[in-house]
Design an enzyme around this catalytic site. Structure first.
Site, mmCIF file in Angstrom:
data_model
loop_
_atom_site.group_PDB
_atom_site.id
_atom_site.type_symbol
_atom_site.label_atom_id
_atom_site.label_comp_id
_atom_site.label_asym_id
_atom_site.label_seq_id
_atom_site.Cartn_x
_atom_site.Cartn_y
_atom_site.Cartn_z
ATOM 1 N NE ARG A 206 -2.359 6.476 4.479
ATOM 2 C CZ ARG A 206 -3.634 6.120 4.596
ATOM 3 N NH1 ARG A 206 -4.577 6.916 4.167
ATOM 4 N NH2 ARG A 206 -3.957 4.973 5.158
ATOM 5 C CE LYS B 130 -4.198 -1.314 2.352
ATOM 6 N NZ LYS B 130 -4.949 -1.319 3.583
#
Ligand code: R5P
Length: 285
Positions: free
Chosen positions: A184, A182
């Site tokens: 961000r 992930k």
């Protein structure tokens, strides 16, 4: 030997025929919600088969009661077969004061004289070592998934925690595998999933492999990421499909084909775990 089964695991117990006498546990629920079980008969060795989902808490407590009865009946060897082991996602103490639920469950089984537990695809393989008094056998249907994913170009895990599953399936298929990480965006806060290794997914038929499909969020995020990276088809192989809330619609909106096992019963449960569980129990006895 007795193969003792709860009503919700009769279909799995069918695969144990010939190994011992199959006997069903009597089960009752009282108006106030309390449960009661009765073990009609048991010999010195018992294999107790229990589906612990849905109705997790009642099912777990019924299992405890049946085990206590077996102890009182003087049974010498107890093997529990639990296709889906619940409470396994609390495999660590995430905040001070919390229990490690997976360990608490195993400790209770040990205290109820369970010598071995056979389960399918534990959320984390290390759970098997939490309570050495219980020999835990963790069965993963990699061959069965691979058979249904022929023609796939790459296997992707939605996160690092499922990488070992992706690896097991990919090795059988002889294709590359990776996991999503992930990222961000510090400015917008937007989350992007990117393959950890530089794996080209453009035009690829991708299989996403995970242990649990609960609300479908994880799988669908991974599916969308694979499509953004150019995947032409996205398949999914998930061991325990709970399919809660609008998971079915979510999955349908992105995934071309979903394959689940029957550890939890649902319309996608193509892979039957009964034969695998029997094979594992036979090795233990
Ligand atoms: C997480 O650690 C599990 O392996 C699954 O990815 C997760 O439990 C799936 O949950 P959901 O379907 O609600 O995203």
């Amino acid at each position: 030997m007795h193969i003792l089964t709860f009503q919700n695991a009769l279909d799995i117990a069918e695969h144990f025929e010939g190994l011992g006498k199959v006997v069903q546990v009597d089960e009752r629920t009282f108006p106030d919600g309390e449960v009661l079980v009765r073990v009609p008969e048991a010999g010195p060795v018992v294999v107790l088969i229990a589906r612990l989902y849905p109705g997790v808490n009642d099912s777990v407590f019924k299992l405890f009661l049946a085990l206590d009865a077996l102890n009182d009946m003087g049974v010498g060897r107890i093997v529990v077969v639990a296709p889906y082991l619940p409470y396994a996602r609390q495999d660590r103490r995430f905040r001070p004061g919390e229990p490690i639920s997976a360990k608490a469950l195993l400790k209770t089984l040990a205290n109820l004289s369970v010598g071995a537990l056979v389960a399918v695809d534990l959320h984390k393989p290390y759970i098997a070592d939490y309570v050495p008094r219980v020999a835990v056998r963790n069965v993963y249907p990699a061959e069965e998934f691979a058979e249904r994913l022929k023609g796939i170009d790459a296997v992707v895990s939605p996160d690092f925690g499922s990488l070992h599953r992706a690896e097991a399936v990919a090795r059988i298929l002889g294709v590359p595998y990776t996991y999503f990480e992930k990222y961000r965006d510090r400015e917008t806060g937007a989350i992007t999933l990117m393959p950890r290794r530089d794996l080209e997914l453009r035009g690829a038929r991708v299989a996403i492999v995970d242990d649990i499909l609960s609300t479908g969020g994880t799988l669908v995020d991974a599916c969308k990421a694979a499509r953004t990276l150019g995947a032409s088809e996205v398949y999914a192989a998930v061991t325990h499909c709970q399919l809660l809330k609008d998971a079915r619609e979510k999955v349908k909106s992105c995934v071309d084909r979903l394959v689940c096992t029957d550890t939890i019963l649902n319309e996608f449960a193509e892979v039957k775990v009964g034969p695998l569980l029997r094979r594992e129990v036979e090795k233990l006895l």
